[in-house]
Design a protein around this motif. Structure first.
Motif, PDB file in Angstrom:
ATOM      1  N   LEU A 179      32.889  42.295  34.168  1.00 29.48           N
ATOM      2  CA  LEU A 179      31.707  43.116  33.986  1.00 29.48           C
ATOM      3  C   LEU A 179      30.468  42.259  33.823  1.00 29.48           C
ATOM      4  CD1 LEU A 179      33.150  44.572  30.435  1.00 29.48           C
ATOM      5  CD2 LEU A 179      33.026  45.785  32.540  1.00 29.48           C
ATOM      6  N   TYR A 180      29.445  43.055  34.504  1.00 27.87           N
ATOM      7  CA  TYR A 180      28.123  42.232  34.779  1.00 27.87           C
ATOM      8  C   TYR A 180      26.803  42.754  33.822  1.00 27.87           C
ATOM      9  CZ  TYR A 180      30.456  41.203  39.246  1.00 27.87           C
ATOM     10  OH  TYR A 180      31.410  40.798  40.066  1.00 27.87           O
ATOM     11  N   THR A 181      26.288  41.597  33.126  1.00 26.43           N
ATOM     12  CA  THR A 181      25.058  41.963  32.729  1.00 26.43           C
ATOM     13  C   THR A 181      24.158  40.900  32.833  1.00 26.43           C
ATOM     14  OG1 THR A 181      26.477  42.852  30.679  1.00 26.43           O
ATOM     15  CG2 THR A 181      24.141  42.331  30.116  1.00 26.43           C
TER      16      THR A 181
ATOM     17  N   ALA B  28      36.025  58.003  38.860  1.00 27.30           N
ATOM     18  CA  ALA B  28      34.874  57.311  38.248  1.00 27.30           C
ATOM     19  C   ALA B  28      34.981  57.798  36.683  1.00 27.30           C
ATOM     20  CB  ALA B  28      33.518  57.798  38.911  1.00 27.30           C
ATOM     21  N   GLU B  29      35.244  58.755  36.414  1.00 29.23           N
ATOM     22  CA  GLU B  29      35.242  59.148  34.840  1.00 29.23           C
ATOM     23  C   GLU B  29      36.386  58.653  34.145  1.00 29.23           C
ATOM     24  OE1 GLU B  29      35.684  63.477  34.811  1.00 29.23           O
ATOM     25  OE2 GLU B  29      33.426  63.646  35.628  1.00 29.23           O
ATOM     26  N   LEU B  30      37.463  58.132  34.891  1.00 26.99           N
ATOM     27  CA  LEU B  30      38.452  57.337  34.283  1.00 26.99           C
ATOM     28  C   LEU B  30      38.252  56.023  34.052  1.00 26.99           C
ATOM     29  CD1 LEU B  30      41.665  58.772  36.209  1.00 26.99           C
ATOM     30  CD2 LEU B  30      41.053  59.317  34.012  1.00 26.99           C
ATOM     31  N   PHE B  31      37.369  55.553  35.018  1.00 29.99           N
ATOM     32  CA  PHE B  31      36.929  53.960  34.801  1.00 29.99           C
ATOM     33  C   PHE B  31      35.971  53.960  33.777  1.00 29.99           C
ATOM     34  CE2 PHE B  31      38.507  53.163  39.105  1.00 29.99           C
ATOM     35  CZ  PHE B  31      39.055  51.811  38.971  1.00 29.99           C
TER      36      PHE B  31
ATOM     37  N   ALA C  96      41.222  46.626  33.569  1.00 27.18           N
ATOM     38  CA  ALA C  96      40.873  48.091  33.525  1.00 27.18           C
ATOM     39  C   ALA C  96      42.097  48.905  33.055  1.00 27.18           C
ATOM     40  CB  ALA C  96      40.339  48.726  34.726  1.00 27.18           C
ATOM     41  N   SER C  97      41.869  49.512  31.898  1.00 24.23           N
ATOM     42  CA  SER C  97      43.005  50.498  31.206  1.00 24.23           C
ATOM     43  C   SER C  97      42.362  51.227  30.114  1.00 24.23           C
ATOM     44  CB  SER C  97      44.153  49.617  30.572  1.00 24.23           C
ATOM     45  OG  SER C  97      43.860  48.813  29.521  1.00 24.23           O
TER      46      SER C  97
ATOM     47  N   LYS D 134      38.923  50.893  27.865  1.00 24.66           N
ATOM     48  CA  LYS D 134      38.632  50.041  27.091  1.00 24.66           C
ATOM     49  C   LYS D 134      37.569  48.931  27.108  1.00 24.66           C
ATOM     50  CE  LYS D 134      40.759  47.431  23.157  1.00 24.66           C
ATOM     51  NZ  LYS D 134      41.668  46.820  22.548  1.00 24.66           N
ATOM     52  N   LYS D 135      37.640  48.114  27.888  1.00 23.05           N
ATOM     53  CA  LYS D 135      36.672  47.033  28.329  1.00 23.05           C
ATOM     54  C   LYS D 135      35.163  47.860  28.657  1.00 23.05           C
ATOM     55  CE  LYS D 135      39.436  43.476  27.516  1.00 23.05           C
ATOM     56  NZ  LYS D 135      39.162  42.738  26.497  1.00 23.05           N
TER      57      LYS D 135
END
Length: 122
Positions: free
Chosen positions: A38-40, A4-7, A49-50, A11-12
């Motif tokens: 990504l939801y807002t 989870a911490e890696l996610f 994811a990178s 960058k995004k």
């Protein structure tokens, strides 16, 4: 927790405002690919994811998780679904072992999949 911490270091995720996010990782012979959203509120943004400073870190961690699960149960998952909610930092990880197309996002199904994959923490 480490995953989870890696996610959260991606960058995004760091550069955008979000209330929830979803990423799907697909594992093939010698490669890993990912896509997600990504939801807002009603706004949905496609994303991958990178971690900018170490592009292999997240993929390597997920590959180690995959190998660990294989050692435990004798089967490797084909896909991994990661979902997180910003306000509470709750997250879910799900695995697909059999259906290689369960969470595949294509141009034809993108609108349907982005809603199907929207995190729901009930």
């Amino acid at each position: 927790m480490n995953i989870a911490e890696l996610f959260l270091r991606c960058k995004k995720v760091l550069e955008n405002t979000w209330t929830e996010f979803t990423f799907i990782f697909e594992f093939g012979e010698g490669h890993i690919s990912n896509s997600g959203f990504l939801y807002t509120g009603d706004r949905v943004r496609p994303a991958t994811a990178s971690i900018e400073e170490d592009r292999l870190l997240l993929g390597n961690a997920l590959e180690q998780l995959r190998e660990g699960i294989y050692q435990q149960c004798g089967k490797k998952f084909n896909q991994l679904l990661f979902q997180m909610e910003n306000e509470t930092k709750r997250f879910k990880i799900d695995f697909e072992f059999d259906d290689q197309k369960r969470w595949v996002i294509t141009p034809n199904n993108m609108l349907a999949m982005r809603e199907k994959l929207r995190p729901k923490f009930d």
